[in-house]
Scaffold this motif. Structure first.
Motif, PDB file in Angstrom:
ATOM      1  N   ARG A 137       0.808  -1.223   0.000  1.00 27.22           N
ATOM      2  CA  ARG A 137       0.000   0.000   0.000  1.00 27.22           C
ATOM      3  C   ARG A 137       0.838   1.270   0.000  1.00 27.22           C
ATOM      4  N   THR A 138       2.135   1.161   0.227  1.00 27.52           N
ATOM      5  CA  THR A 138       2.980   2.350   0.234  1.00 27.52           C
ATOM      6  C   THR A 138       3.134   2.896  -1.186  1.00 27.52           C
ATOM      7  N   THR A 139       3.301   4.206  -1.287  1.00 23.89           N
ATOM      8  CA  THR A 139       3.481   4.846  -2.594  1.00 23.89           C
ATOM      9  C   THR A 139       4.936   4.731  -3.039  1.00 23.89           C
ATOM     10  N   ARG A 140       5.164   4.938  -4.316  1.00 24.32           N
ATOM     11  CA  ARG A 140       6.516   4.884  -4.870  1.00 24.32           C
ATOM     12  C   ARG A 140       7.406   5.921  -4.199  1.00 24.32           C
ATOM     13  N   SER A 141       6.904   7.135  -4.010  1.00 27.82           N
ATOM     14  CA  SER A 141       7.712   8.186  -3.400  1.00 27.82           C
ATOM     15  C   SER A 141       8.068   7.841  -1.958  1.00 27.82           C
ATOM     16  N   ALA A 142       7.125   7.218  -1.241  1.00 29.52           N
ATOM     17  CA  ALA A 142       7.401   6.826   0.142  1.00 29.52           C
ATOM     18  C   ALA A 142       8.467   5.739   0.201  1.00 29.52           C
ATOM     19  N   ARG A 143       8.443   4.819  -0.764  1.00 26.13           N
ATOM     20  CA  ARG A 143       9.451   3.752  -0.792  1.00 26.13           C
ATOM     21  C   ARG A 143      10.827   4.317  -1.110  1.00 26.13           C
ATOM     22  N   VAL A 144      10.901   5.262  -2.028  1.00 23.05           N
ATOM     23  CA  VAL A 144      12.183   5.883  -2.366  1.00 23.05           C
ATOM     24  C   VAL A 144      12.733   6.656  -1.161  1.00 23.05           C
ATOM     25  N   ALA A 145      11.856   7.372  -0.467  1.00 27.93           N
ATOM     26  CA  ALA A 145      12.293   8.107   0.724  1.00 27.93           C
ATOM     27  C   ALA A 145      12.827   7.151   1.787  1.00 27.93           C
ATOM     28  N   ARG A 146      12.132   6.016   1.934  1.00 31.12           N
ATOM     29  CA  ARG A 146      12.586   5.009   2.903  1.00 31.12           C
ATOM     30  C   ARG A 146      13.933   4.430   2.471  1.00 31.12           C
ATOM     31  N   ALA A 147      14.121   4.201   1.187  1.00 25.05           N
ATOM     32  CA  ALA A 147      15.395   3.674   0.680  1.00 25.05           C
ATOM     33  C   ALA A 147      16.539   4.657   0.955  1.00 25.05           C
ATOM     34  N   LYS A 148      16.271   5.952   0.782  1.00 23.32           N
ATOM     35  CA  LYS A 148      17.290   6.962   1.088  1.00 23.32           C
ATOM     36  C   LYS A 148      17.679   6.911   2.561  1.00 23.32           C
ATOM     37  N   ASP A 149      16.670   6.798   3.420  1.00 20.30           N
ATOM     38  CA  ASP A 149      16.940   6.723   4.864  1.00 20.30           C
ATOM     39  C   ASP A 149      17.761   5.480   5.207  1.00 20.30           C
ATOM     40  N   LEU A 150      17.468   4.369   4.533  1.00 19.95           N
ATOM     41  CA  LEU A 150      18.190   3.130   4.807  1.00 19.95           C
ATOM     42  C   LEU A 150      19.660   3.248   4.423  1.00 19.95           C
ATOM     43  N   LEU A 151      19.943   3.888   3.280  1.00 22.88           N
ATOM     44  CA  LEU A 151      21.329   4.067   2.875  1.00 22.88           C
ATOM     45  C   LEU A 151      22.073   4.963   3.865  1.00 22.88           C
ATOM     46  N   LYS A 152      21.418   6.047   4.294  1.00 21.25           N
ATOM     47  CA  LYS A 152      22.053   6.927   5.272  1.00 21.25           C
ATOM     48  C   LYS A 152      22.321   6.179   6.572  1.00 21.25           C
ATOM     49  N   LEU A 153      21.418   5.270   6.926  1.00 13.36           N
ATOM     50  CA  LEU A 153      21.540   4.493   8.149  1.00 13.36           C
ATOM     51  C   LEU A 153      22.826   3.677   8.170  1.00 13.36           C
ATOM     52  N   VAL A 154      23.219   3.170   7.002  1.00 10.81           N
ATOM     53  CA  VAL A 154      24.437   2.346   6.923  1.00 10.81           C
ATOM     54  C   VAL A 154      25.629   3.119   6.379  1.00 10.81           C
ATOM     55  N   GLY A 155      25.531   4.453   6.364  1.00 15.32           N
ATOM     56  CA  GLY A 155      26.676   5.281   6.019  1.00 15.32           C
ATOM     57  C   GLY A 155      26.954   5.444   4.546  1.00 15.32           C
ATOM     58  N   ILE A 156      25.926   5.356   3.699  1.00 15.96           N
ATOM     59  CA  ILE A 156      26.086   5.537   2.257  1.00 15.96           C
ATOM     60  C   ILE A 156      25.268   6.753   1.821  1.00 15.96           C
ATOM     61  N   ASN A 157      25.871   7.614   0.997  1.00 21.72           N
ATOM     62  CA  ASN A 157      25.164   8.803   0.521  1.00 21.72           C
ATOM     63  C   ASN A 157      23.975   8.400  -0.340  1.00 21.72           C
ATOM     64  N   SER A 158      22.872   9.103  -0.188  1.00 22.93           N
ATOM     65  CA  SER A 158      21.641   8.742  -0.892  1.00 22.93           C
ATOM     66  C   SER A 158      21.760   8.886  -2.406  1.00 22.93           C
TER      67      SER A 158
END
Length: 350
Positions: A137-158
């Motif tokens: 049910r999540t939107t594409r934009s919400a998934r991309v935003a979550r993916a950016k947060d996940l990369l930052k979480l592990v120390g990788i630039n979005s």
């Protein structure tokens, strides 16, 4: 030894009870995991160590029902304690429930994980696909935003979201896989030798970051490796596996200071210390046992420098040593306990 910060034991989040795994059935079946009992507590890093072929990966894949044929679970239970409600036995879940359960409650970073990314899809596509599969049910934009947060979480630039796997270093691909495992905020992360192909510096950077994430997010980790030196630095507790069995379990610092099982002692003296005085590396003579023809008695006795009479024909039980947080399966300590108990009874009788 730097050591991980000792975490107080909380309630159990995962309990493995009397788990048995075979490859094949009947008399030709190979017993790869034998009567294993392990408990992972909330917020804990539990290390599982042993030589190749000791049954570590089979244990991980068995408890998550990811065993390839001809692997089969022949007994035991794997109890997961959810945030609310009664414990759930993973081995009895239906296929559909199990599919929804993986990644959302328990995630796994596979052995050789840095080569597990699909080479023809970008990092963004692969991270978003994981989220979409479990949260449609999540939107594409919400998934991309979550993916950016996940990369930052592990120390990788979005800005690396648009990269393909071949455009990333080995360490970055490994961290993407860790980010993928954390995408749905699971309570348990199983890591099966995830840093084997990386150099020592990168290994420790990734593991230090993993410990930091654990402290920040609060998930538990079952970390599987043949490299005991890594576990000594980053684990709260360590379980040693040999011949498909757990032969010792103890807090990491205590195991490093004084291992009780000769096999654990051999592993500890098989790598150079990073701190303190130099010490002689002795290693372990011989080879791991053939699971198709296990020796009688203690499986380690043909290689053990301290073996004595009961070792060659009697299997020692995994017994507590001093308190419930330390156990060992070795006649050296079982005999000592028996003698102590006999002496106490004699004194009471007198």
């Amino acid at each position: 030894m730097s050591g991980a910060n000792r975490q107080p034991q909380g309630e159990p989040v995962l309990e493995i009870r009397d788990l048995n795994v075979n490859y094949g059935l009947g008399e030709e079946g190979v017993h790869a995991v034998r009567d294993v009992n392990l408990t992972l507590h909330r917020g804990e890093v539990l290390g599982l160590a042993g030589e190749s072929g000791s049954g570590k990966s089979t244990l991980a894949y068995g408890m998550l029902r990811l065993l390839p044929p001809p692997g089969v679970i022949t007994g035991g239970s794997v109890l997961y304690h959810p945030r609310d409600g009664e414990p759930v036995d993973l081995l009895t879940l239906s296929t559909s429930r199990l599919r929804g359960f993986r990644w959302s409650e328990i995630a796994i970073v596979f052995q050789g994980a840095m080569n597990s990314l699909n080479p023809v899809h970008t990092v963004a596509t692969q991270l978003c696909d994981v989220i979409a599969a479990h949260e449609p049910r999540t939107t594409r934009s919400a998934r991309v935003a979550r993916a950016k947060d996940l990369l930052k979480l592990v120390g990788i630039n979005s800005d690396r979201l648009g990269s393909y796997p071949h455009q990333l270093s080995g360490g970055m691909r490994q961290r993407v896989m860790i980010a993928m495992a954390l995408a749905l905020e699971p309570r348990v992360v199983v890591m099966d030798e995830p840093t084997t192909a990386l150099d020592v510096v990168m290994q420790r950077q990734i593991l230090a970051q993993l410990v930091e994430l654990r402290e920040r997010i609060g998930f538990s980790v079952l970390f599987i490796t043949h490299d005991l030196s890594l576990l000594v630095e980053f684990s709260d507790r360590i379980a040693i596996m040999y011949g498909g069995r757990i032969v010792e379990s103890a807090p990491a610092a205590e195991l490093y200071r004084q291992s009780l099982h000769p096999y654990s002692d051999g592993l500890l003296h098989s790598f150079p210390a990073l701190h303190g005085p130099r010490r002689e590396l002795t290693g372990i003579p011989g080879s791991p046992p053939d699971l198709r023809a296990m020796p009688t008695g203690c499986p380690f006795h043909p290689r053990c420098p301290r073996a004595f009479e009961p070792c060659d024909d009697q299997m020692p039980a995994l017994t507590p040593q001093g308190d419930r947080d330390r156990e060992v399966a070795c006649w050296l300590h079982s005999e000592r306990s028996l003698r102590s108990e006999h002496r106490s009874r004699t004194e009471l009788a007198e």
